[in-house]
Design an enzyme around this catalytic site. Structure first.
Site, PDB file in Angstrom:
ATOM      1  N   SER B 150       1.532  -0.661   0.039  1.00  0.00           N
ATOM      2  CA  SER B 150       0.467  -0.357  -0.189  1.00  0.00           C
ATOM      3  C   SER B 150       1.110   1.883  -0.245  1.00  0.00           C
ATOM      4  CB  SER B 150      -1.246  -0.250   0.779  1.00  0.00           C
ATOM      5  OG  SER B 150      -2.291   0.888   0.983  1.00  0.00           O
ATOM      6  N   ASP B 226     -10.035  -5.690  -3.117  1.00  0.00           N
ATOM      7  CA  ASP B 226      -9.379  -4.586  -1.716  1.00  0.00           C
ATOM      8  C   ASP B 226     -10.355  -3.249  -2.646  1.00  0.00           C
ATOM      9  OD1 ASP B 226      -7.710  -2.101  -1.768  1.00  0.00           O
ATOM     10  OD2 ASP B 226      -5.776  -3.491  -1.689  1.00  0.00           O
ATOM     11  N   HIS B 259      -7.160  -6.174   0.822  1.00  0.00           N
ATOM     12  CA  HIS B 259      -6.119  -4.499   1.363  1.00  0.00           C
ATOM     13  C   HIS B 259      -4.939  -5.166   2.682  1.00  0.00           C
ATOM     14  CE1 HIS B 259      -4.367  -1.125   0.385  1.00  0.00           C
ATOM     15  NE2 HIS B 259      -4.312  -1.251   1.527  1.00  0.00           N
TER      16      HIS B 259
END
Lengths: 281, 281
Positions: B150, B226, B259
């Site tokens: 991320s 996600d 995620h």
């Protein structure tokens, strides 16, 4: 029996879920996690119950246990319950110690007030939870096994010894094997079951074996850098009891390992392969 | 440069440590973790730097990343820094939001007050920390690579593109690839670097590639479940930029993954094998 989904996350090809339900035994909401590996439609999979140690919830092993890869490879469902009832109305340790009460149910049905009402972790893990899991997940209840860590290793070994026909395998990481003889166990069994030590014997692995309980074999790992080894765990007592009773025990001293999930996660794959062999035979 | 040992736990045959040091760059104490796999005396091992995402410290990947087994098999050292300076004197987000300030350093050297004094994560992860690690651990500084998740995927890709000769491999889980174009990035780069968007381009993977930066190849995984995919991550922008620049990109859409570390841990082994091949060639 209904369950509520707290979370679901795809992982290692399967689904890691966390669920909540109103427990008949503990009279509280209980949270548990279930990993279901990838599987075919209508499959009924073998299921491993993992019992955690002092201070833990379902979350510790779920986050740090590193079991999903092996479970996906082997086709095992992995179930992790909490270690005690919890809630505003649930009595805990009078001094909020970590080794009794909340997070420290010791896998017994308490008989002493004020704990007897909620602390029914024996019946929860041996009866209510397996039935709930069988109802809601693709498992084959005739192929279940149990493993655990520390207090949960104590739970796994006692659960197996008293339910030989219901568990096909049992193993433990750094278990408490003789709670009647060590400080953690004396405090917990006294608090939950009272001062009459005869009542403790069915919750003491070494005493159960001395009293005639049997199981086909055990696998036990412990680390020789475990800070609790000599005072609380005492694996040599299990070794002696198993030798006298002719119970095959694979007892492995792991050099340099401590009591943490860094130890457990290292050998989790070994244990799951060992369980899978016995669950699928 | 001295470091202080916070903890050490044997795991998967190696040693998982957590360490602390007084950072020259951030003017704060910084905590980081290092896993050293089993190795021969005098060995100098390849080293992978892992950059974490928003809200994380070193601890998230250390506990949940499931990298130790692969690192032990492959002989890789694994280093995980924090994501920002921390401390009572370190300014954070004015509204204590999760996406700026503490836990959200975005791997830049801030130029804007009051952040410029402490928020020097670019220099920390590209210069100070690698030198510190080389000084205290058995690593070969000529064989290092970088990966991240991320915000840390953004960090990994930008670090690699601007230091092509120092990193032999770079990969990412669910990276932010064009921070100048998405809400997280616009807030962070504006806050740390000011309103002049030209200054943002050297901290934006897509802009760096458009401006001529190159790297031999990238591996990027993302989950199609996600929650941040379409608004913050936008992997299609990386795909287009790499295609135009002829940078080989292995971009994998992983069905059903989100995620979380349940996603990361699933593909961590893949990434480490990919890094090992390039670190050992």
């Amino acid at each position: 029996m209904t369950i509520q989904t707290v979370s679901q996350n795809k992982s290692h090809g399967g689904m890691q879920g966390v669920y909540k339900h109103a427990s008949r035994e503990t009279r509280t909401d209980m949270t548990f996690s279930v990993f279901v590996p990838p599987h075919g439609k209508d499959a009924k999979l073998p299921v491993v119950f993992y019992l955690s140690g002092l201070t833990c919830t379902h979350a510790n092993v779920t986050e740090k246990g590193e079991y999903r890869r092996a479970c996906s490879e082997l086709g095992l469902v992995f179930v992790a319950p909490d270690t005690s009832p919890r809630g505003a109305d649930v009595p805990g340790d009078p001094k909020n110690a970590y080794d009794f009460g909340l997070g420290a149910g010791f896998y017994v049905d308490a008989t002493e007030p004020p704990f007897a009402k909620n602390y029914r972790m024996w019946s929860y893990v041996t009866d209510e939870l397996p039935k709930l899991v069988a109802e809601h997940f693709p498992v084959d209840p005739s192929r279940q096994s149990v493993l655990g860590h520390s207090m949960g290793g104590h739970g796994a070994l006692t659960v197996a010894l008293r339910n030989r026909d219901r568990y096909r395998a049992a193993s433990a990481f750094a278990p408490i094997v003789a709670p009647s003889q060590v400080p953690w166990g004396i405090k917990a069994l006294g608090g939950y079951l009272g001062d009459e030590k005869q009542a403790w014997r069915k919750h003491d692995t070494v005493a159960l074996i001395e009293d005639g309980a049997r199981f086909p074999e055990f696998l036990v790992d412990y680390g020789d850098a475990d800070q609790f080894l000599n005072e609380q765990l005492r694996p040599e007592l299990l070794k002696t009891a198993c030798e006298k009773a002719n119970i095959p025990l694979t007892l492995r001293r792991q050099s340099g390992y401590d009591h943490s999930y860094y130890f457990i996660s290292t050998f989790m794959g070994d244990h799951l392969h060992w369980h899978a062999t016995r669950l699928k035979s």
